[in-house]
Scaffold this motif. Structure first.
Motif, PDB file in Angstrom:
ATOM      1  N   LEU A 173       1.078 -18.774 -30.349  1.00 29.13           N
ATOM      2  CA  LEU A 173       1.535 -20.143 -30.575  1.00 29.13           C
ATOM      3  C   LEU A 173       2.041 -20.849 -29.316  1.00 29.13           C
ATOM      4  O   LEU A 173       1.969 -22.084 -29.234  1.00 29.13           O
TER       5      LEU A 173
ATOM      6  N   ASP B 241       6.931 -10.505 -33.170  1.00 27.77           N
ATOM      7  CA  ASP B 241       7.438 -11.760 -32.613  1.00 27.77           C
ATOM      8  C   ASP B 241       6.791 -12.080 -31.274  1.00 27.77           C
ATOM      9  O   ASP B 241       6.509 -13.251 -30.967  1.00 27.77           O
TER      10      ASP B 241
ATOM     11  N   ASN C 194       0.257 -19.394 -39.843  1.00 32.21           N
ATOM     12  CA  ASN C 194       1.241 -20.242 -39.170  1.00 32.21           C
ATOM     13  C   ASN C 194       0.567 -21.172 -38.171  1.00 32.21           C
ATOM     14  O   ASN C 194       0.861 -22.378 -38.119  1.00 32.21           O
TER      15      ASN C 194
ATOM     16  N   GLN D  27      -0.969 -13.377 -40.905  1.00 28.81           N
ATOM     17  CA  GLN D  27       0.243 -14.188 -41.048  1.00 28.81           C
ATOM     18  C   GLN D  27       0.373 -15.204 -39.922  1.00 28.81           C
ATOM     19  O   GLN D  27       0.662 -16.383 -40.162  1.00 28.81           O
ATOM     20  N   VAL D  28       0.149 -14.751 -38.696  1.00 28.25           N
ATOM     21  CA  VAL D  28       0.266 -15.664 -37.554  1.00 28.25           C
ATOM     22  C   VAL D  28      -0.858 -16.694 -37.574  1.00 28.25           C
ATOM     23  O   VAL D  28      -0.652 -17.860 -37.221  1.00 28.25           O
TER      24      VAL D  28
ATOM     25  N   GLY E  30       0.050  -8.883 -39.634  1.00 33.29           N
ATOM     26  CA  GLY E  30       0.543 -10.004 -38.848  1.00 33.29           C
ATOM     27  C   GLY E  30      -0.551 -10.868 -38.251  1.00 33.29           C
ATOM     28  O   GLY E  30      -0.317 -12.046 -37.949  1.00 33.29           O
TER      29      GLY E  30
ATOM     30  N   TYR F  30       3.761 -11.109 -30.379  1.00 28.40           N
ATOM     31  CA  TYR F  30       2.392 -11.525 -30.699  1.00 28.40           C
ATOM     32  C   TYR F  30       2.366 -12.981 -31.167  1.00 28.40           C
ATOM     33  O   TYR F  30       1.535 -13.778 -30.720  1.00 28.40           O
ATOM     34  N   ARG F  31       3.286 -13.333 -32.038  1.00 28.04           N
ATOM     35  CA  ARG F  31       3.335 -14.709 -32.540  1.00 28.04           C
ATOM     36  C   ARG F  31       3.550 -15.694 -31.396  1.00 28.04           C
ATOM     37  O   ARG F  31       2.903 -16.749 -31.352  1.00 28.04           O
ATOM     38  N   SER F  32       4.414 -15.332 -30.462  1.00 26.80           N
ATOM     39  CA  SER F  32       4.673 -16.209 -29.324  1.00 26.80           C
ATOM     40  C   SER F  32       3.439 -16.355 -28.442  1.00 26.80           C
ATOM     41  O   SER F  32       3.136 -17.455 -27.955  1.00 26.80           O
TER      42      SER F  32
END
Length: 248
Positions: free
Chosen positions: A59, A52, A85, A81-82, A78, A54-56
């Motif tokens: 993005l 989470d 997204n 995956q990210v 991930g 890493y995704r933040s």
């Protein structure tokens, strides 16, 4: 490793926090990544302890220049995956390829092969770059030529020269420390020349403290078999290489 050895590729490291980080990226410094269309130079790598976070980072911050064509890669699911997204949210085009990562624990144990008389082991130089660019499946353009010239100038390499002093087989380290561009001219194959060049390159890198690793395409069963016979260990995680192209 390369940053601590003069940073010839001009990379920098970005983390979410310090000293206890949960996500980390490497990227070329902005003054290095001047050509927004250069997929060879604009390369990010990613690793995370917390998906989470890493995704933040990807993005919700400005660490990525979404106006560029670039690659981002890592050995965790991930990363892909990210990227999926992000491509949907940022309205950019995404293509992804997946590779097996091989690691050799001790290149001293790689098989030793003898060269034919008149052939010598050497290193690549600037005069060889055009040949590398012409024979590389991903090359043939000015951006790839610059990329290969940078590798030859700043990173370890090894090659086999014929009696006329021309390279007929070679291997060179890429800016991420992987055993990257390797090739043997068709007329000189099946004589273990690439194995000789690859062992020489691995020994140089190992002596300097680098891990000995590389990536092989999922459908390249021939090279997978060669690596496994040479004692390379297959990592359980695939390497995900995601290419991002801004939509026109």
């Amino acid at each position: 490793m390369n940053i601590n050895r003069g940073n010839p590729a001009g990379y920098e490291v970005i983390v979410d926090s310090w000293p206890k980080f949960k996500a980390v990226l490497t990227r070329p410094r902005r003054e290095v990544a001047l050509d927004n269309s250069d997929l060879y130079a604009n390369v990010y790598t990613a690793f995370y302890h917390d998906f989470d976070v890493y995704r933040s980072v990807i993005l919700d911050t400005d660490v990525i220049n979404w106006a560029q064509t670039f690659r981002i890669q890592g050995n965790q699911d991930g990363v892909y995956q990210v990227s999926q997204n992000a491509a949907a949210i940022k309205k950019v085009q995404l293509s992804a390829t997946f590779y097996i990562t091989y690691l050799h624990p001790n290149p001293n144990k790689l098989a030793v092969h003898q060269l034919d008389p008149g052939f010598t082991l050497s290193t690549l130089n600037a005069s060889h770059v055009q040949l590398l660019n012409e024979t590389w499946p991903y090359g043939g353009n000015e951006q790839s030529r610059r990329f290969l010239a940078n590798m030859v100038q700043y990173f370890f390499s090894a090659c086999i020269l014929d009696p006329d002093g021309q390279p007929i087989s070679w291997s060179v380290m890429d800016p991420l420390g992987a055993m990257g561009h390797g090739y043997t001219l068709p007329a000189h194959r099946r004589k273990h020349y690439l194995a000789v060049a690859g062992r020489s390159l691995a020994m140089k890198a190992h002596a300097a403290g680098y891990p000995i690793y590389g990536h092989v395409a999922l459908d390249n069963f021939h090279m997978q078999g060669i690596n496994e016979r040479r004692g390379y260990q297959k990592l359980s995680e695939l390497c995900h290489i995601c290419s991002i192209h801004p939509e026109i």
